[in-house]
Every structure is written in C-alpha cells, then in structure tokens.
Design a protein around this motif. Structure first.
Motif, mmCIF file in Angstrom:
data_model
loop_
_atom_site.group_PDB
_atom_site.id
_atom_site.type_symbol
_atom_site.label_atom_id
_atom_site.label_comp_id
_atom_site.label_asym_id
_atom_site.label_seq_id
_atom_site.Cartn_x
_atom_site.Cartn_y
_atom_site.Cartn_z
ATOM 1 N N PRO A 209 52.794 42.641 40.638
ATOM 2 C CA PRO A 209 51.626 42.897 41.496
ATOM 3 C C PRO A 209 50.763 41.636 41.664
ATOM 4 N N GLY A 210 50.612 40.885 40.571
ATOM 5 C CA GLY A 210 49.824 39.647 40.622
ATOM 6 C C GLY A 210 50.441 38.633 41.564
ATOM 7 N N VAL A 211 51.784 38.498 41.518
ATOM 8 C CA VAL A 211 52.496 37.558 42.397
ATOM 9 C C VAL A 211 52.246 37.934 43.860
ATOM 10 N N ILE A 212 52.421 39.223 44.172
ATOM 11 C CA ILE A 212 52.281 39.684 45.562
ATOM 12 C C ILE A 212 50.844 39.489 46.061
ATOM 13 N N GLY A 240 39.828 38.703 60.632
ATOM 14 C CA GLY A 240 40.684 39.653 59.908
ATOM 15 C C GLY A 240 41.377 38.998 58.716
ATOM 16 N N MET A 241 41.825 37.750 58.912
ATOM 17 C CA MET A 241 42.502 37.015 57.817
ATOM 18 C C MET A 241 41.550 36.766 56.650
ATOM 19 N N PHE A 242 40.301 36.373 56.975
ATOM 20 C CA PHE A 242 39.331 36.111 55.907
ATOM 21 C C PHE A 242 38.993 37.386 55.140
ATOM 22 N N VAL A 243 38.833 38.489 55.874
ATOM 23 C CA VAL A 243 38.524 39.772 55.220
ATOM 24 C C VAL A 243 39.696 40.185 54.332
ATOM 25 N N ALA A 244 40.918 40.108 54.884
ATOM 26 C CA ALA A 244 42.118 40.471 54.114
ATOM 27 C C ALA A 244 42.244 39.598 52.867
ATOM 28 N N SER A 245 41.980 38.303 53.025
ATOM 29 C CA SER A 245 42.069 37.382 51.898
ATOM 30 C C SER A 245 41.078 37.773 50.799
ATOM 31 N N GLY A 246 39.840 38.065 51.195
ATOM 32 C CA GLY A 246 38.812 38.460 50.226
ATOM 33 C C GLY A 246 39.227 39.706 49.452
ATOM 34 N N VAL A 247 39.721 40.712 50.185
ATOM 35 C CA VAL A 247 40.133 41.980 49.557
ATOM 36 C C VAL A 247 41.314 41.753 48.601
ATOM 37 N N LEU A 248 42.326 41.000 49.078
ATOM 38 C CA LEU A 248 43.531 40.763 48.265
ATOM 39 C C LEU A 248 43.216 39.958 47.006
ATOM 40 N N LEU A 249 42.378 38.922 47.144
ATOM 41 C CA LEU A 249 42.071 38.087 45.979
ATOM 42 C C LEU A 249 41.172 38.820 44.980
ATOM 43 N N LEU A 250 40.300 39.692 45.498
ATOM 44 C CA LEU A 250 39.482 40.509 44.592
ATOM 45 C C LEU A 250 40.387 41.480 43.821
ATOM 46 N N PHE A 252 43.459 41.011 43.170
ATOM 47 C CA PHE A 252 44.230 40.166 42.244
ATOM 48 C C PHE A 252 43.454 39.965 40.934
ATOM 49 N N VAL A 253 42.158 39.625 41.051
ATOM 50 C CA VAL A 253 41.329 39.402 39.850
ATOM 51 C C VAL A 253 41.260 40.681 39.011
ATOM 52 N N LEU A 254 41.074 41.841 39.695
ATOM 53 C CA LEU A 254 40.989 43.121 38.963
ATOM 54 C C LEU A 254 42.299 43.433 38.242
ATOM 55 N N VAL A 255 43.430 43.165 38.917
ATOM 56 C CA VAL A 255 44.748 43.406 38.305
ATOM 57 C C VAL A 255 44.940 42.483 37.101
ATOM 58 N N GLU A 256 44.561 41.206 37.262
ATOM 59 C CA GLU A 256 44.756 40.229 36.180
ATOM 60 C C GLU A 256 43.943 40.586 34.940
ATOM 61 N N LEU A 263 49.682 36.993 35.697
ATOM 62 C CA LEU A 263 50.181 35.782 36.345
ATOM 63 C C LEU A 263 49.202 34.627 36.094
ATOM 64 N N LEU A 264 47.907 34.910 36.252
ATOM 65 C CA LEU A 264 46.865 33.926 35.975
ATOM 66 C C LEU A 264 45.959 34.505 34.890
ATOM 67 N N PRO A 265 46.198 34.157 33.609
ATOM 68 C CA PRO A 265 45.307 34.662 32.562
ATOM 69 C C PRO A 265 43.884 34.179 32.875
ATOM 70 N N LEU A 266 42.935 35.117 32.945
ATOM 71 C CA LEU A 266 41.584 34.751 33.380
ATOM 72 C C LEU A 266 40.941 33.740 32.432
ATOM 73 N N ARG A 267 41.471 33.658 31.185
ATOM 74 C CA ARG A 267 40.928 32.668 30.238
ATOM 75 C C ARG A 267 41.104 31.235 30.757
ATOM 76 N N VAL A 268 42.103 31.035 31.631
ATOM 77 C CA VAL A 268 42.362 29.687 32.173
ATOM 78 C C VAL A 268 41.229 29.251 33.104
ATOM 79 N N VAL A 269 40.685 30.183 33.908
ATOM 80 C CA VAL A 269 39.661 29.788 34.886
ATOM 81 C C VAL A 269 38.238 30.066 34.449
ATOM 82 N N THR A 270 38.036 30.992 33.477
ATOM 83 C CA THR A 270 36.659 31.313 33.103
ATOM 84 C C THR A 270 36.066 30.306 32.131
#
Length: 511
Positions: A209-212, A240-250, A252-256, A263-270
C-alpha cells in the motif's frame, strides 16, 4: 580481504576509495542526464516529428518515473542489498539509453525516457546509501561526500557542455549513447570492488500500500507542476492533480504510521536534522533548476551563444561548486556544525542570485554573469556537501536506502516545482511587459527589442523569487539543523525522541 574488514562494524572497507570512483561515475551519469537531453531536444523533436505539445514528455516521462519511484527504489536497495540494486540499476539505465538513442518515433523515445527514470530511481538511492555505509570515519566521510556533493551539484552544468558538444558536432542520439560506457564501467567496477557491510539489509516484507500511495502521490505532484507550466495553474486537470497528490500523500503518511514494516519509516523524516535537510535542499533546488533554464535561454536567445559556448559559460559555476564542496565544505565539516556551512552557503548563493536580478539585454558576461555564477557555485557547493552527509547520518543501516531516496526525492520534486513555478512567474511577467510596451514599437526591429526586453524582464522577476526561496532555505537550515560538528555533542535535543547522533555515524548493525 576487504570482505572481512567490511563485516566488522566500524572497520573501514579497504576498497572504499576505489568504490567511490564508480559511485561518483554513476551519479555523474544520472545528473548529466537531467540536463544533457534539454540541449538535444530541439534536434530530436525535429527528427522524430514530435509536436510542440508533446515535446515536454521527453523531460516529463523521465521526471515522473524517477521522482515517483525513488522511495520504492530506496526500499528495494535496502531489501536486495545496495550493491545488487546499484549494478542492476546501471545495467537497466544503459539499456534504456540505448533504446532512446535508437528511437525512431515519439512513443519509443517517451518509453526510453520513462525506463531511464525507473532504473535511475533504483540506482540513485543505492549509490548514496553505499557511501553512507562504507565511509565511517569523520574526515574520510567529509572528503567522500565533498566529491559526491560536487558531482551532484555541478553535473547538471557539465551536462549542458557535453550536450552542446554532442548535438553540435555529432548527433542528438549521442546524448543517449554516451550513458552506455559510463554505466558499463561503473557497473563492472562496482561488481568487483564494492563490499557491502553485513547486517545492513532490511528484509521485512514490502509495504505494497505504501509503494502504491507514495508512487501515485509523487507522480501526481510532479505532473501537476509540469502541467501548471504548460496549461496554467487554474487548469482543471492541474488543480485535480494537486488535490489528488495531497490526498494520496496524506493517506501514505497515515498508512506508514500504522503498518509494521513501512516503506518510509517516519523516524527517518521526523528527526529534525534530516527533516530540515530534506526541506532546505528541496527549496534550494527549486531556486537552482529554474535558474539553469533561464540562463540557458538568456545566453542562447538574447545573447546568441551557440550550445557549446552556452555550456562553457556555465564553467565558473561548476568551478565554484567543486571548490565549495571539496575545499571549503570538506575542510570545515569536521570543525564546525553543519548548519554553519549550510546557512551561510545558501546565503552566498542568494547573493549571487541577487546580482542576476540586474540582468539586462546588454549585460556584460565578465562584469555580471561571471561573479554571480561563482557566488552561486561556491554557496551551493559549500551547503550541499554537509547536507548530503547529514541526510544519511545516524540512520540505521537498514534505513540507509530510504534515507538516501528522500534526499533524491527532495531534489527531483524540487526540480519539477522550480521549473514550473519560476517559468510561470517569468512567462506572466514577460506577457505583461510586452502588452504594456508593444504599442509604442512601430518598426519590426523595435518590436523584436520589446520582445527581448520582455524576456529579460520575465527572467529577473522570477530570479527575485529564487532569491527569496534561497533565504528561506538558509533560515530553515540555521533553525532546524542542530547537529553538532562530527565528534562532538549535538547542539540541542532533536525534538523527536530519537536523539541526534553525536558521532559521525559508524553504521550500527541493525538488531
């Protein structure tokens, strides 16, 4: 021999300096590719019958695949082992380049560029994370990252020179074929020389799910900015692309935050140092990428320089970057805190950018462009070097690939944003200038002069924005990045519960 040395944590690998040669060669190839094709684009477009509306896809197909798949590529490098990912990435990149050079129509060209992006996304994080796990001594690490930083920063300008030569004296197809010897030499060298430290693989199951979500989110973001450049910010699909990007990346963070093996351990970026670096680096690239484009057009269209002469005009910037990275950055990195190199580095670059706001049709290269380019190169080289090193410092070996991918992601996304954002600002300033002044131009030569003045007005308007962006990058570096100089205690607590590593990272074997 070095196999055993590499196995013991903290014992440097005997072949590390040879390995650096091949890693640097691969990095040069990837960075070259971002700009070399730009110069060849007009000739390729004519040969292959690519329409004006579709020509942006030669650049966009590469950017989308590369930017979208970087996190996945970094995770694959952690899973397979960086050496294997590096060699496979190089082989694939060479094959994709051969396909691009042999392209007979636009579909073949776009496909080749997308494939280059796919393999680049595997190769780039593997290269940076190999450096992170192979160089463990503070002084050596500074030197290795100085060389790497100089190539990462100056390679784009080298691409302009090489692209100009190949296009002018051979054929545009050579801007693709030239990658093949680079890739073959780097892959063969890496195969025989690199010994990866053990205990650094992350064998947890892949976070599908994180990859997708991350791939679709980043692709939507990059595509949104490229569309904004050609179709405007209010275009329905752009929004539409910006809205979709915002939703998908948000999402992604919730899934991670929830999954067991993200895929991206949040400890790496926080961790505040790495977070500050990804942000300031991304902003600096936004400012730089737009500038490369403006200066190329200014020199060729306004000044009438040939592609080769344009490439050579960028040499002072490359010289500045190499000096800033390998002399200033490397010498001071073990003596001062990284933020005291990054903050002032970005400010020196901003000063160079500020000089360019005085650009006019008749501006002298020696009096204005030369000092501005030297300042830009020196500042960027000095700032890039500690940023590259600190971005992978203190991460566990199993996260090295993903941490490296985040550096590349901030650069790729920054590049896409910079090109679109600054181009749009320049285009609207040019249009309004021409609208205001064209009525007074009666003869054809006066109209042409107004057109050129309008172009330069557009460039300087956008460059003012770039100055502001660099000042913000410097502020973020000085505020967020609080690691002490290597070998000392950190300036303050990290604010993330993880703590800031107080030593230059001897990679810790994952438990």
């Amino acid at each position: 021999m070095s196999e055993t040395a590499a196995k013991a944590p903290g014992v440097p690998d005997a072949g590390r300096w040879k390995a650096l040669v091949f890693i640097a060669l691969a990095q040069l190839m990837v960075v070259l590719d971002a700009t070399i094709v730009n110069i060849a684009l007009p000739s390729a477009q004519q040969d292959l019958g690519i329409s004006d509306g579709n020509r942006q896809w030669v650049v966009t197909a590469y950017a989308l695949a590369f930017g979208g798949l970087l996190l996945f590529g970094g995770r694959i490098a952690d899973l397979w082992g960086r050496k294997r990912a590096f060699v496979v990435g190089l082989g694939g990149f060479a094959a994709a380049s051969a396909l691009g050079g042999a392209a007979t129509n636009e579909a073949m060209m776009f496909g080749a560029r997308a494939l280059q992006g796919v393999f680049g996304a595997l190769l780039a994080p593997a290269a940076l994370s190999l450096l992170a796990v192979m160089f463990t001594d503070a002084k050596e690490r500074a030197k290795a990252f100085g060389i790497y930083g100089a190539i990462a920063g100056g390679g784009g300008a080298v691409g302009l020179i090489l692209g100009g030569f190949l296009t002018e004296y051979l054929d545009w197809r050579w801007t693709f074929f030239v990658n093949i010897p680079f890739a073959v030499v780097a892959a063969a060298g890496a195969y025989f020389v690199i010994r990866e430290p053990e205990g650094g693989r992350n064998r947890s199951p892949l976070d599908i799910p994180g990859v997708i979500l991350s791939t679709l989110g980043l692709v939507a973001l990059v595509y949104g900015f490229t569309r904004a450049e050609s179709d405007g910010w209010s275009d329905t699909l752009t929004v539409g692309m910006f809205v979709a990007s915002g939703v998908l990346l948000l999402a992604f963070v919730l899934v991670e935050a929830k999954v067991k093996a993200p895929l991206l351990p949040l400890r790496v970026v926080t961790e505040r140092n790495r977070g500050g670096i990804y942000l300031s680096l991304g902003l600096a690239i936004i400012a730089m990428f737009g500038l490369f484009l403006f200066l190329t057009y200014y020199l060729q269209v306004v000044k009438g320089y040939s592609p080769v002469k344009t490439g050579f005009a960028f040499l002072p910037m490359i010289a500045g970057m190499i000096t800033g990275s390998t002399q200033i950055g490397t010498r001071l990195m073990t003596r001062v805190a990284p933020r005291l190199l990054m903050g002032p580095g970005f400010l020196v670059a901003a000063l160079g950018m500020l000089l360019l706001t005085r650009l006019e049709i008749g501006s002298s290269y020696a009096a204005l462009l030369l000092p501005a380019m030297l300042l830009l190169g020196l500042g960027m080289g000095t700032a890039f070097m500690p940023a590259m090193s600190l971005a992978t410092q203190g991460v566990e070996p199993r996260d090295a690939g993903v941490a490296s991918a985040m550096v590349n992601t901030s650069q790729q996304v920054g590049g896409a944003i910079g090109t679109a954002l600054l181009n749009t600002i320049a285009a609207s300033a040019t249009t309004s200038y021409i609208t205001d002044h064209i009525a007074g131009a009666t003869s054809r030569s006066q109209q042409q002069l107004v057109q050129l003045e309008g172009m330069v007005q557009g460039y300087t308007s956008a460059i003012w924005f770039a100055v502001g962006i660099l000042v913000v990058a410097a502020t973020i570096a000085l505020t967020f990045v609080n690691a002490g100089r290597p070998g000392t205690t950190a300036v303050a607590g990290s604010g993330s519960g993880e703590g800031v590593e107080d030593e230059v990272p001897v990679p810790v074997v994952a438990h």
